[in-house]
Design a protein around this motif. Structure first.
Motif, PDB file in Angstrom:
ATOM      1  N   CYS A   1      -9.307 -10.057   0.984  1.00  0.00           N
ATOM      2  CA  CYS A   1      -9.332  -8.672   1.158  1.00  0.00           C
ATOM      3  C   CYS A   1      -8.177  -7.759   1.020  1.00  0.00           C
ATOM      4  CB  CYS A   1     -10.068  -8.405   2.606  1.00  0.00           C
ATOM      5  SG  CYS A   1     -11.543  -9.045   3.082  1.00  0.00           S
TER       6      CYS A   1
ATOM      7  N   PHE B   1      -8.012  -5.112  -2.248  1.00  0.00           N
ATOM      8  CA  PHE B   1      -7.799  -3.669  -1.751  1.00  0.00           C
ATOM      9  C   PHE B   1      -6.724  -3.004  -2.584  1.00  0.00           C
ATOM     10  CE2 PHE B   1      -5.742  -0.477   0.942  1.00  0.00           C
ATOM     11  CZ  PHE B   1      -6.795   0.448   0.756  1.00  0.00           C
ATOM     12  N   GLU B   2      -5.670  -3.878  -2.887  1.00  0.00           N
ATOM     13  CA  GLU B   2      -4.510  -3.748  -3.639  1.00  0.00           C
ATOM     14  C   GLU B   2      -4.811  -3.560  -4.954  1.00  0.00           C
ATOM     15  OE1 GLU B   2      -1.971  -2.471  -2.092  1.00  0.00           O
ATOM     16  OE2 GLU B   2      -2.293  -3.303  -0.184  1.00  0.00           O
TER      17      GLU B   2
ATOM     18  N   SER C   1      -9.139   4.404   4.947  1.00  0.00           N
ATOM     19  CA  SER C   1      -8.945   2.813   5.129  1.00  0.00           C
ATOM     20  C   SER C   1      -7.953   2.482   6.253  1.00  0.00           C
ATOM     21  CB  SER C   1      -8.771   2.017   3.853  1.00  0.00           C
ATOM     22  OG  SER C   1      -9.606   2.411   2.976  1.00  0.00           O
TER      23      SER C   1
ATOM     24  N   THR D   1       0.994  -1.314   0.086  1.00  0.00           N
ATOM     25  CA  THR D   1       0.245  -0.173   0.060  1.00  0.00           C
ATOM     26  C   THR D   1       0.951   1.230   0.008  1.00  0.00           C
ATOM     27  OG1 THR D   1      -1.663  -1.344   1.361  1.00  0.00           O
ATOM     28  CG2 THR D   1      -1.905   1.103   1.086  1.00  0.00           C
TER      29      THR D   1
END
Length: 257
Positions: A238, A242-243, A46, A27
């Motif tokens: 998850c 997200f990535e 987030s 991230t």
């Protein structure tokens, strides 16, 4: 010291360490590479939500921790946001005699993007540090084949940060009880005395620490008992989703540009 305590008490403490490390680093890299407002805001919200909601960190404490790098970033980006020129620029212009305190729209957008990207990157590091104790990070370093000497130095330096903070706090309290900080002159003198006393105490504490390590059969390697937590498929899915979302926003922005 509070960061270390929150790391042990975090609700994410028992999540697989390698999962948290890969999630934070990936991230962080996407935040730096994208330099996008949408990616930065998404990551900031987030990761903040995960740290506060899932990790159990108090909101006020998290805001105080984020305020430290935020102030630093604002001060460091003033040179980008503010210019002194005889010609007013398009974003804003405040007259100051024959000159203008001014800035261009491009520089303001660049400065805001830089601040948001940096804060989102800091939120990634806070997510890892506020949910993972140092002992667990050692396991990651070993898996990454980090040299044992660097790991040992990392542990000793981290330990002595708290030692120095504790000694400095004790000296400071002793000085304040004797009214040694009643004005600027005495405060400067007290600071010099604290620095010299802190150096002497640090040398003495380091000697005692080494004696304690040798009495426990220290052979040049610091061994730490690590706890292993198995990875979970739901968490991995998850993370990947997200990535992929961040990557798609980054790619879409580059294509649009």
């Amino acid at each position: 010291m509070l960061i270390d305590q929150y790391g042990y008490r975090s609700g994410l403490r028992k999540v697989n360490v390698m999962e948290k490390f890969c999630f934070s680093v990936t991230t962080l890299l996407l935040c730096i590479l994208s330099r996008s407002f949408s990616v930065s805001i998404l990551v900031l919200l987030s990761l903040g939500w995960l740290t506060i909601r899932k990790g159990g960190i108090p909101v006020r404490r998290y805001i105080k921790l984020m305020r430290i790098p935020a102030v630093f970033l604002l001060l460091s980006t003033l040179a980008i946001l503010v210019n002194i020129s005889k010609t007013p620029l398009d974003a804003y212009a405040v007259p100051a005699g024959p000159y203008y305190i001014t800035g261009s729209t491009e520089s303001v957008i660049f400065g805001l993007r830089l601040i948001l990207s940096s804060l989102s990157a800091v939120s990634c590091l806070y997510f890892l540090s506020l949910s993972t104790p140092v002992t667990d990070l050692i396991g990651i370093l070993k898996k990454l084949r980090c040299p044992a000497l660097l790991i040992e130095l990392f542990l000793l330096i981290y330990r002595f940060i708290f030692v120095l903070m504790s000694e400095a706090s004790a000296v400071r309290i002793s000085q304040e009880s004797r009214l040694s900080c009643r004005n600027f002159k005495t405060a400067v003198r007290a600071f010099g005395g604290m620095a010299s006393a802190l150096f002497i105490r640090a040398v003495m504490r380091s000697g005692r620490l080494y004696d304690a390590m040798e009495s426990r059969c220290y052979d040049g390697t610091i061994r730490v008992l690590l706890e292993e937590y198995p990875p979970k498929k739901k968490e991995i899915i998850c993370m990947i989703l997200f990535e992929l979302l961040l990557l798609s926003i980054t790619i879409g922005r580059n294509i649009y540009i």
